[in-house]
Design a protein around this motif. Structure first.
Motif, mmCIF file in Angstrom:
data_model
loop_
_atom_site.group_PDB
_atom_site.id
_atom_site.type_symbol
_atom_site.label_atom_id
_atom_site.label_comp_id
_atom_site.label_asym_id
_atom_site.label_seq_id
_atom_site.Cartn_x
_atom_site.Cartn_y
_atom_site.Cartn_z
ATOM 1 N N ASP A 250 29.448 36.512 45.549
ATOM 2 C CA ASP A 250 29.004 35.745 44.376
ATOM 3 C C ASP A 250 28.146 34.539 44.779
ATOM 4 O OD1 ASP A 250 31.029 37.405 43.465
ATOM 5 O OD2 ASP A 250 31.852 35.927 42.086
ATOM 6 N N ARG B 250 38.858 32.166 35.572
ATOM 7 C CA ARG B 250 37.992 31.662 36.646
ATOM 8 C C ARG B 250 36.534 31.544 36.205
ATOM 9 N NH1 ARG B 250 40.099 36.739 38.264
ATOM 10 N NH2 ARG B 250 38.587 38.438 38.177
ATOM 11 N N ASP B 251 35.694 31.170 37.158
ATOM 12 C CA ASP B 251 34.236 31.221 37.079
ATOM 13 C C ASP B 251 33.629 30.259 36.049
ATOM 14 O OD1 ASP B 251 34.789 33.249 38.863
ATOM 15 O OD2 ASP B 251 34.114 34.889 37.571
ATOM 16 N N HIS C 97 38.638 38.368 49.403
ATOM 17 C CA HIS C 97 38.982 37.504 48.269
ATOM 18 C C HIS C 97 39.960 36.390 48.622
ATOM 19 C CE1 HIS C 97 36.671 40.038 45.637
ATOM 20 N NE2 HIS C 97 37.267 41.080 46.174
HETATM 21 C C1 FRU Z 1 33.212 38.444 40.848
HETATM 22 C C2 FRU Z 1 34.540 37.821 41.157
HETATM 23 C C3 FRU Z 1 34.675 36.493 40.473
HETATM 24 C C4 FRU Z 1 35.609 35.744 41.395
HETATM 25 C C5 FRU Z 1 35.224 36.264 42.753
HETATM 26 C C6 FRU Z 1 36.348 36.365 43.725
HETATM 27 O O1 FRU Z 1 32.656 39.148 41.914
HETATM 28 O O2 FRU Z 1 35.589 38.669 40.794
HETATM 29 O O3 FRU Z 1 35.174 36.605 39.175
HETATM 30 O O4 FRU Z 1 35.408 34.366 41.244
HETATM 31 O O5 FRU Z 1 34.655 37.534 42.553
HETATM 32 O O6 FRU Z 1 35.932 36.898 44.955
#
Ligand code: FRU
Length: 491
Positions: A75, A248-249, A112
């Motif tokens: 991301d 998130r985000d 992740h």
């Molecule tokens: C999108 C996502 C986001 C999150 C991140 C985690 O690719 O799922 O929503 O912040 O990747 O790796």
């Protein structure tokens, strides 16, 4: 509108605007999402793309270059102001990426729980054709001093923390103060990687400063981390209601119709206990007497209620953007899809577009669509948003054969299009340019930036611009600034 024979008509959405603090939530309905299947060719040769070409990202070559040998990159976001203009700083373009150490012994699929926000920079104003093939980005290191993100979780039990996506605001184009909004994650896992308690996701702010000289770009600050929002279980689903909740985000912006007010969109889920069969007629969205309508009971019997994405809205309660209040979700996708990720507000020609990314594998039973970008248009930041492109929502998908099972990015279905997972985490930039990361192309893993593509957006429709770049594919990681910030005091 005639619709597609054998399929229901999409829901009627007026695009009507509501006050940002109204309790109206637009619905991306099953009737809407089913337009994707309706426009998919049921008889392509297995493994081809079955979806309309003008909504599909061109094929990424399997011999793509990589941005950096030492870090996985996924991301990615830019240095933006309150209107999502993206800035160069004293002659340098800067990007922020989720990164993970390639040399630490784990693969791309383990990224992740190890995610850290890193940054890259390159000289501004050089056309893509004169850059190195990989975009010419120089890795600048991590943004946050290691461990500083943990302060948000003081007093709680966790085994590992990660920094997930967000956005970065240049607070004033004449000085060097920046505000990072990101998702601070804490996992409490046993040795086999199973959650002992649900992950904690906290939308967090951290302030810093950008610096540049003739040789490089660097940052200071990001030592204090202020928790802004935790899901409340009332408007946004929390971990007690669903251990697999999404929250998130953060992406902040100002609405020209409400000057001086800061808003934030983010990824959430509809608040409710996981497994409650609670989708309604309105979530299905069929028109009266549509012969192809499902009944609520049929949909509930399919288990589709496990997928209940929501695009959230919050409003800042202070000018420093350090205190926020939840507002009602802008869009829900109950019984449609479980994830509407990295939402952004994109204001163009007086229209308000919400772009978000989603996955094929997070669709609810009975509805389907590719990995990629989805878009919704209305007359204000809160509207009866209309899903773009014949009411479906699909804006930019990976080449996908919807007639074949999805498979996964790490374990492909041999009958599926080998580019169904070629890219993800797209961000729509000024001028309709779209950046993303490469996941899997013909079983080769990416962890690097995709070629930039361009979508032409008009009213409720969009097409991929095949005149852009090389038959639609621009430079790898070509993420140009459309504004220049010059801080004279820095010289
Ligand atoms: C999108 C996502 C986001 C999150 C991140 C985690 O690719 O799922 O929503 O912040 O990747 O790796």
């Amino acid at each position: 509108l005639a619709g597609v024979p054998g399929f229901p008509l999409p829901t009627i959405h007026t695009q009507q605007a509501y006050a940002p603090d109204d309790t109206f939530t637009a619905k991306w309905t099953r009737a809407d999402a089913l337009q994707i299947k309706a426009h998919s060719n049921p008889s392509v040769t297995p493994g081809q793309n079955s979806l309309p070409a003008q909504l599909i990202m061109p094929d990424i070559p399997a011999d793509f270059p990589t941005i950096n040998p030492d870090v996985w990159v996924w991301d990615t976001w830019t240095l933006i102001d309150k209107h999502a203009n993206q800035f160069s700083y004293n002659g340098w373009e800067v990007i922020f990426c989720l990164t993970a150490d390639k040399n630490a012994g784990y693969g791309f699929d383990d990224r992740h729980t190890h995610a850290r926000i890193g940054f890259f920079y390159r000289r501004a104003g050089i056309p893509a054709a004169r850059r190195p093939a990989n975009g010419g980005w120089i890795y600048g290191g991590l943004l946050i001093p290691e461990g500083a993100q943990n302060q948000v979780f003081a007093g709680t039990t966790y085994t590992i923390t990660a920094e997930w996506s967000g956005s970065l605001r240049l607070l004033d184009p004449h000085d060097n103060r920046v505000s990072l909004f990101y998702t601070d994650m804490a996992f409490n896992r046993d040795a086999s990687g199973q959650d002992i308690t649900p992950a904690q996701a906290v939308i967090t702010q951290s302030l810093g400063q950008i610096h540049a000289d003739f040789r490089h770009v660097w940052f200071t600050g990001f030592t204090t981390h202020t928790p802004l929002l935790r899901p409340d279980g009332v408007l946004y689903q929390n971990g007690a209601q669903n251990p697999y909740y999404n929250f998130r985000d953060p992406f902040t912006f100002e609405d020209p119709n409400h000057p001086g007010v800061n808003y934030m969109v983010f990824e959430g889920n509809t608040a409710s206990q996981r497994g409650t069969p609670n989708c309604t007629e309105a979530d299905l969205g069929y028109r009266p007497n549509d012969p192809h309508a499902e009944t609520v009971q049929q949909v509930l019997d399919s288990g589709a209620y496990y997928q209940e994405a929501a695009i959230g809205l919050a409003v800042a309660e202070d000018a420093a953007m350090s205190k926020w209040k939840f507002l009602t979700p802008l869009i829900s996708a109950n019984c449609v899809n479980d994830q509407t990720e990295r939402p952004q507000m994109y204001i163009k020609d007086g229209k308000y577009y919400i772009f978000t990314i989603s996955h094929r594998t997070t669709y609810a039973a009975g509805v389907d669509g590719p990995d990629g970008v989805y878009g919704f248009v209305g007359k204000g930041i809160r509207s009866d948003f209309q899903p773009m492109n014949y009411g479906s929502g699909l804006v930019l998908g990976n080449p996908t054969d919807l007639n074949q099972a999805a498979g996964t990015d790490y374990d492909a279905n041999p009958l599926q299009n080998p580019r169904a997972f070629q890219s993800y985490s797209h961000y729509v930039m000024p001028g309709g340019l779209v950046e993303s990361f490469i996941d899997t192309v013909e079983t080769r893993r990416g962890g690097t930036l995709s070629p930039t593509v361009k979508v032409a957006i008009r009213a409720d429709a969009s097409v991929v611009d095949l005149r852009y770049g090389n038959a639609g594919l621009g430079g790898y990681g070509d993420i140009p600034a459309n504004r220049a910030a010059i801080n004279v005091r820095a010289f």
